[in-house]
Design an enzyme around this catalytic site. Structure first.
Site, PDB file in Angstrom:
ATOM      1  NE  ARG A  53       5.437  97.630 116.727  1.00  0.00           N
ATOM      2  CZ  ARG A  53       5.401  96.606 115.882  1.00  0.00           C
ATOM      3  NH1 ARG A  53       4.485  95.702 116.009  1.00  0.00           N
ATOM      4  NH2 ARG A  53       6.295  96.475 114.926  1.00  0.00           N
ATOM      5  CB  THR A  54       5.851 104.716 115.892  1.00  0.00           C
ATOM      6  OG1 THR A  54       6.676 103.898 116.727  1.00  0.00           O
ATOM      7  CG2 THR A  54       5.981 106.161 116.325  1.00  0.00           C
ATOM      8  CE  LYS A  82       9.015 115.817  92.695  1.00  0.00           C
ATOM      9  NZ  LYS A  82       8.011 116.882  92.584  1.00  0.00           N
ATOM     10  NE  ARG A 103      10.147 105.475 113.549  1.00  0.00           N
ATOM     11  CZ  ARG A 103       9.740 104.307 114.031  1.00  0.00           C
ATOM     12  NH1 ARG A 103       9.716 103.242 113.258  1.00  0.00           N
ATOM     13  NH2 ARG A 103       9.349 104.202 115.284  1.00  0.00           N
ATOM     14  CG  HIS A 131      11.163 105.586 119.567  1.00  0.00           C
ATOM     15  ND1 HIS A 131       9.994 106.326 119.490  1.00  0.00           N
ATOM     16  CD2 HIS A 131      10.924 104.434 118.888  1.00  0.00           C
ATOM     17  CE1 HIS A 131       9.095 105.649 118.783  1.00  0.00           C
ATOM     18  NE2 HIS A 131       9.636 104.505 118.411  1.00  0.00           N
TER      19      HIS A 131
HETATM   20  C1  NCD Z   1      11.362 100.570 117.540  1.00  0.00           C
HETATM   21  C2  NCD Z   1      12.062 101.674 116.760  1.00  0.00           C
HETATM   22  O1  NCD Z   1      11.597 102.069 115.696  1.00  0.00           O
HETATM   23  O2  NCD Z   1      13.067 102.125 117.281  1.00  0.00           O
HETATM   24  N1  NCD Z   1      10.102 100.248 117.018  1.00  0.00           N
HETATM   25  C3  NCD Z   1       9.007 100.903 117.499  1.00  0.00           C
HETATM   26  O3  NCD Z   1       8.846 102.089 117.306  1.00  0.00           O
HETATM   27  N2  NCD Z   1       8.131 100.216 118.235  1.00  0.00           N
HETATM   28  C4  NCD Z   1      12.203  99.370 117.742  1.00  0.00           C
HETATM   29  C5  NCD Z   1      12.839  98.732 116.551  1.00  0.00           C
HETATM   30  O4  NCD Z   1      12.594  99.092 115.408  1.00  0.00           O
HETATM   31  O5  NCD Z   1      13.618  97.809 116.788  1.00  0.00           O
END
Ligand code: NCD
Length: 308
Positions: A53-54, A82, A103, A131
């Site tokens: 999703r993100t 590397k 991320r 997040h």
């Molecule tokens: C979340 C995350 O990555 O923290 N997912 C997301 O971005 N929607 C929640 C999760 O992974 O549990």
């Protein structure tokens, strides 16, 4: 302070007014996005951890506003494999893109990236820490469902699941400190909300109370914010399997739920919400995920200075 050029690392870096301005901008964009708003801009997505999703909603947001995207979704295909340092990766990518969405499995990695980057860094999740963009879409969703949040009347939000490692919980709790609300928590033993977050909410005059079961949470909440057990951050796999089996919500458990209860979840779910819940009037997690696009469109437009 304008959002143009700002890094987006932690919810704590944003005032209540800035957060509300972002939500208003997202609502305006949702009415009819401007297809050329980010024409000529490039967004890099550096995903050192899995994401659906993100990453995809950031990409959808950028593409739908006329921008372009590049990046990787598997660090194994980048020079991190590397042994390149994160700082050096950022020093390169800032020359290729106008904004970086990242991320990373390590707490604090986004802050480190922001310290070396000349272009805005947006944290798409760092370890168990923060997040922020998930929080913005969560708040957008909650404010849509419960206008009383913005009107200053108290709503009850229950966080359920892995409150220790779940970064979406940590971020959202921080943001809720700007609003009138009551917080309930229900977590398997060992996965309770870390004391620092409880203390922070209480310092803002917010009542935080642990409830013993999901049944109690269902009966007493406006928003039930479910989360996945964060297997990848869990030290003991045997203990993980044991806890996982005990923690699940089903349609039958919702039979006597208050009609206004809405269930949110940042997704992915891995068993903690049975699929028979999806057809109930309480399920709102897919609509929540859809809100990721207008909220991230608004964030990109503001950070890139295309909107004020
Ligand atoms: C979340 C995350 O990555 O923290 N997912 C997301 O971005 N929607 C929640 C999760 O992974 O549990």
């Amino acid at each position: 302070m304008p959002l143009a050029g700002r890094h987006v690392i932690s919810v704590a870096d944003f005032t209540r007014d800035e957060i509300l301005h972002l939500l208003d901008t997202a609502a305006a964009i949702a009415q009819g996005p401007r297809r050329e708003l980010l024409a000529g801009k490039i967004m890099a997505t550096l995903f050192f951890e899995p994401s659906t999703r993100t990453r995809l909603s950031f990409e959808a947001a950028m593409l739908s506003l006329g921008g372009r995207v590049l990046g990787f979704s598997d660090p194994g295909s980048s020079s991190a494999r590397k042994g390149e340092s994160l700082a050096d990766t950022i020093r390169m990518v800032e020359r290729y893109a106008d904004v970086i969405v990242m991320r990373h499995p390590r707490d604090g990695a986004a802050r480190l990236a922001a310290e070396v980057s000349r272009v805005p860094v947006i944290n798409g999740g760092d370890g168990a820490n923060q997040h922020p963009t998930q929080t913005f879409l969560d708040l957008y969703t909650i404010a849509e469902l419960f206008p009383e949040l913005r009107a200053g009347r108290c709503i009850t939000v229950c966080f359920a699941g892995d409150l220790r490692y779940g970064r979406t919980v940590h971020s959202l709790l921080h943001a809720l400190c700007h609003f009138a609300c009551r917080i309930l928590t229900v977590a398997p033993r060992g996965l309770e909300l870390p004391e620092q977050y409880v203390a922070e909410a209480r310092a803002h005059g917010i009542a935080v109370e642990a409830v013993p079961s999901l049944h109690e949470a269902i009966a007493s909440s406006d928003v039930l914010y479910m989360t996945r057990l964060q297997e990848e951050r869990f030290p003991d796999p045997v203990e993980f399997e044991h806890i996982k089996a005990s923690y699940r919500i089903t349609a039958a458990m919702l039979a006597a739920a208050p009609p206004r209860l809405r269930i949110l979840h940042p997704l992915p779910r891995v068993g903690e919400i049975a699929t028979d819940v999806d057809a109930t009037l309480h399920a709102h997690y897919f609509a929540q995920a859809a809100n990721g696009v207008p909220v991230r469109q608004a964030l990109l437009a503001l950070v890139l200075g295309a909107l004020r």
